[in-house]
Write a protein that holds these residues in place. Sequence first.
Motif, PDB file in Angstrom:
ATOM      1  N   TRP A  56       1.488  -5.047  -7.758  1.00  0.00           N
ATOM      2  CA  TRP A  56       0.431  -4.079  -7.447  1.00  0.00           C
ATOM      3  C   TRP A  56      -0.531  -3.969  -8.629  1.00  0.00           C
ATOM      4  O   TRP A  56      -1.756  -3.958  -8.444  1.00  0.00           O
ATOM      5  CB  TRP A  56       1.052  -2.718  -7.144  1.00  0.00           C
ATOM      6  N   SER A  57       0.003  -3.894  -9.848  1.00  0.00           N
ATOM      7  CA  SER A  57      -0.838  -3.774 -11.037  1.00  0.00           C
ATOM      8  C   SER A  57      -1.709  -5.010 -11.224  1.00  0.00           C
ATOM      9  O   SER A  57      -2.890  -4.912 -11.559  1.00  0.00           O
ATOM     10  CB  SER A  57       0.035  -3.568 -12.280  1.00  0.00           C
ATOM     11  N   LYS A 115      -8.097  -3.790 -13.440  1.00  0.00           N
ATOM     12  CA  LYS A 115      -9.269  -4.615 -13.756  1.00  0.00           C
ATOM     13  C   LYS A 115      -8.934  -5.685 -14.788  1.00  0.00           C
ATOM     14  O   LYS A 115      -9.482  -5.738 -15.879  1.00  0.00           O
ATOM     15  CB  LYS A 115     -10.408  -3.733 -14.275  1.00  0.00           C
ATOM     16  N   HIS A 165     -11.054  -7.407  -0.804  1.00  0.00           N
ATOM     17  CA  HIS A 165     -10.324  -6.309  -1.435  1.00  0.00           C
ATOM     18  C   HIS A 165     -10.421  -4.992  -0.686  1.00  0.00           C
ATOM     19  O   HIS A 165      -9.513  -4.182  -0.771  1.00  0.00           O
ATOM     20  CB  HIS A 165     -10.836  -6.106  -2.865  1.00  0.00           C
ATOM     21  N   TYR A 166     -11.517  -4.785   0.026  1.00  0.00           N
ATOM     22  CA  TYR A 166     -11.679  -3.453   0.611  1.00  0.00           C
ATOM     23  C   TYR A 166     -11.853  -3.504   2.130  1.00  0.00           C
ATOM     24  O   TYR A 166     -12.598  -2.737   2.714  1.00  0.00           O
ATOM     25  CB  TYR A 166     -12.882  -2.749  -0.041  1.00  0.00           C
ATOM     26  N   ASP A 188       0.192   3.130  -3.117  1.00  0.00           N
ATOM     27  CA  ASP A 188      -0.942   4.057  -3.125  1.00  0.00           C
ATOM     28  C   ASP A 188      -0.536   5.441  -2.631  1.00  0.00           C
ATOM     29  O   ASP A 188      -0.971   6.461  -3.174  1.00  0.00           O
ATOM     30  CB  ASP A 188      -2.079   3.515  -2.244  1.00  0.00           C
ATOM     31  N   HIS A 202      -3.368 -11.587 -11.643  1.00  0.00           N
ATOM     32  CA  HIS A 202      -2.651 -11.853 -10.396  1.00  0.00           C
ATOM     33  C   HIS A 202      -2.023 -13.242 -10.370  1.00  0.00           C
ATOM     34  O   HIS A 202      -0.813 -13.393 -10.193  1.00  0.00           O
ATOM     35  CB  HIS A 202      -3.590 -11.673  -9.216  1.00  0.00           C
ATOM     36  N   HIS A 228       0.790  -1.228   0.000  1.00  0.00           N
ATOM     37  CA  HIS A 228       0.000   0.000   0.000  1.00  0.00           C
ATOM     38  C   HIS A 228       0.824   1.281   0.000  1.00  0.00           C
ATOM     39  O   HIS A 228       0.269   2.362  -0.168  1.00  0.00           O
ATOM     40  CB  HIS A 228      -0.981  -0.013   1.179  1.00  0.00           C
ATOM     41  N   ARG A 275      -5.639  -7.091   1.800  1.00  0.00           N
ATOM     42  CA  ARG A 275      -6.028  -8.488   1.714  1.00  0.00           C
ATOM     43  C   ARG A 275      -5.550  -9.241   2.944  1.00  0.00           C
ATOM     44  O   ARG A 275      -4.568  -8.859   3.573  1.00  0.00           O
ATOM     45  CB  ARG A 275      -5.421  -9.094   0.450  1.00  0.00           C
ATOM     46  N   LEU A 289      -7.370   0.961 -13.527  1.00  0.00           N
ATOM     47  CA  LEU A 289      -7.552   1.186 -12.098  1.00  0.00           C
ATOM     48  C   LEU A 289      -8.979   1.655 -11.837  1.00  0.00           C
ATOM     49  O   LEU A 289      -9.479   2.565 -12.502  1.00  0.00           O
ATOM     50  CB  LEU A 289      -6.561   2.233 -11.585  1.00  0.00           C
ATOM     51  N   TYR A 298      -4.621  -4.757  -8.574  1.00  0.00           N
ATOM     52  CA  TYR A 298      -5.586  -3.669  -8.511  1.00  0.00           C
ATOM     53  C   TYR A 298      -6.154  -3.224  -9.855  1.00  0.00           C
ATOM     54  O   TYR A 298      -7.171  -2.538  -9.890  1.00  0.00           O
ATOM     55  CB  TYR A 298      -4.968  -2.464  -7.801  1.00  0.00           C
ATOM     56  N   ARG A 303     -10.752   3.324  -6.380  1.00  0.00           N
ATOM     57  CA  ARG A 303      -9.362   3.440  -5.959  1.00  0.00           C
ATOM     58  C   ARG A 303      -8.769   4.785  -6.380  1.00  0.00           C
ATOM     59  O   ARG A 303      -7.900   5.337  -5.706  1.00  0.00           O
ATOM     60  CB  ARG A 303      -8.525   2.299  -6.526  1.00  0.00           C
TER      61      ARG A 303
END
Length: 672
Positions: free
Chosen positions: A121-122, A127, A153-154, A66, A131, A63, A191, A85, A125, A89
Amino acid sequence: MMCSKLFSGDIPELTSRILQNLHNDYSSLYSCALVNRFWCRLAIPILWSDPFSSIFNKNKQLHFIDIYLSSLNEDDKITLMKLGLGHKRIELLSSIKPLFNYPNLIKVLDTYKVETTIKLWSSLYLKHDLHFSYLSILASRKERIFLPTVSNHYRALQNQNPFLINPNNLQNLPTYIPQTITLQTSLFARRNALPNLMINSRNPTTRQNNTFSYGSYALRRRNALIPRSIGYLQDKETKILNKSTKFIYMALLKLFIEKNVTLNTFDIILQHAFGNESLYDIYELILNNSKLFYKNEYLKIDFNYKLTNSNLLKIRKFFTHLPTFSTSIKHLILQFITINDKCLSTDIARLIDSQSQLSTISFKQIDMDIFGSLLFLKSCSSSLISITFDECDFKNVLTLEGLGYLKSLESLHFINCISLNEIMIQSYFINLSTPINIKSFTFFYTNRSYDILEFSNPISHLFIQKFGKSLQNLTLSLNGFRSNDISEAISGFCETINFLHLNNISHKNISTVLQIIKILNNTLKYLTLEVKRHNIIYTGRDEYECSSNINSNLLKSLGNSLPKKLIYLDIYLIVINSDDLIEFFRGCKEVEFTKLLIRSDNKDSTEKILDIITEFVKGNEILEYLSYESDIMEIFPDTLYHHKSLEEKIKKVGSKVKIKRYNELVIKVDNN
């Protein structure tokens, strides 16, 4: 009084030094940041000095990306949205109001870690379902990375991100802490951390173990993983991931330049087919913003990747200009440079020639003939105090003449090197421009290299004869030595050794080990002994059983042979017999060591061994630290039981001895 001054900020230099010792302990630094405003100002810069290493340890955080991206302008955020993204976010990034100028705090930049972190990270996060595809690549690269999962995720961060100050904790702080911290931590997604998840991938801090043989093995090691054996993404996925990575990489670098960052450490690492597009694209930007490196003290160059001609030209352009804007390098590591990269040797030699403050150089996994006789070292003859050759091939090298110009050299280390011979060594001695005092010397081969690299004509005793009078720290492998060579060299030339590390101890040289300890009885303070491992498949049952007997023979004889003033003992045994351990402890009752480290591969009778250790500790008032671990601990998580169980037993008998992990107590003089 002193304690209150530490907390109030009356002696900031001392407090800062204390916190610097916690630079790898994120949770402790986070706690320090919550003590008061003064400690917060000291802890946060340390936390943020090397954030891209966080996924390579148990911190598991991504993070901080971010926080960095929150400083981008609106156009860049729109570009991030186009790259996939989510809108929520983007809102999150816009809502962050940092208390510190976090981008300005970075001091360490590792190109491999930066690219790996951004891609992770990409893949998490953006769409796109990238991963697990990307994780398959990391797994194929044998990386040791700690990662978050992709569920929840959140979920709110709460108190688990050491890079951020949590406003919920402010109510417990002294009233003089500013109450203006407005980070929206409740908006941050985190996460669930996968428990003890380690994706085996390349660990930049660990020596690799691929092909190891005579000849130009560095090249074979570099190409040990052919492209088809590496996990891959589909072409479409690759383009998406590379495009987003390239944009974020460049955006962050521009941000660092805009914030007037001056790096302390810069690592240039190229990996196997690992998408180095971003790295090549940043060279021009770096060259035009030299302030980024003018205070750089640590430089690592690792070419674990076969360079194309076009990429080689870009890299050469970078190295050609590097000496003009980076003249403060003190520590240099060169790794995986082979005969195919020979044109780079001139650029690297020019770089070394431009550094008047260079104090340490490490050559790792290199075909040394590309550097000839090392004559370029003459330029740092007064400043260089330590040089290490780690898994280097000296084939076709005629002399080591360049070493002779290093009149301030104090540490010389050869680790798993091949093709060294007496002619090279004598050329070094002949070309010594002035008498030098080598304080630390290493001639070391790991157990895994023993069978291939055993010498019929050992040469390390030549170094001992030449520099023995000044040696204080000595690390040696006993493989390949005729029984009395090493003990005679130490007996005749060494007078001040206080640190001794011997490995590959076998039934052939146990008497030599005991004789060396006896010779150094008056000066030895630190001792490490490692029994040679044998694989029954390769050595046969007789040799394997003989290697098991060495553990018993060594323990029985060692206790009565240890110097009474020894303060540190680190011993590795394959198998520990409980009766032998009792006899060992009985023999060393008068030894004054404050640190005792025991390693073994014991799988049975663990409780009995721990009880014997506890009984020894119970009656020992001098011992301060203790570690007992098995070598299988890194493979099987439940072996932590050895550590925890021993700690409980020690507490029950009322001893004040502190139980620590082996890596927390071990002392090595050849670390770089």
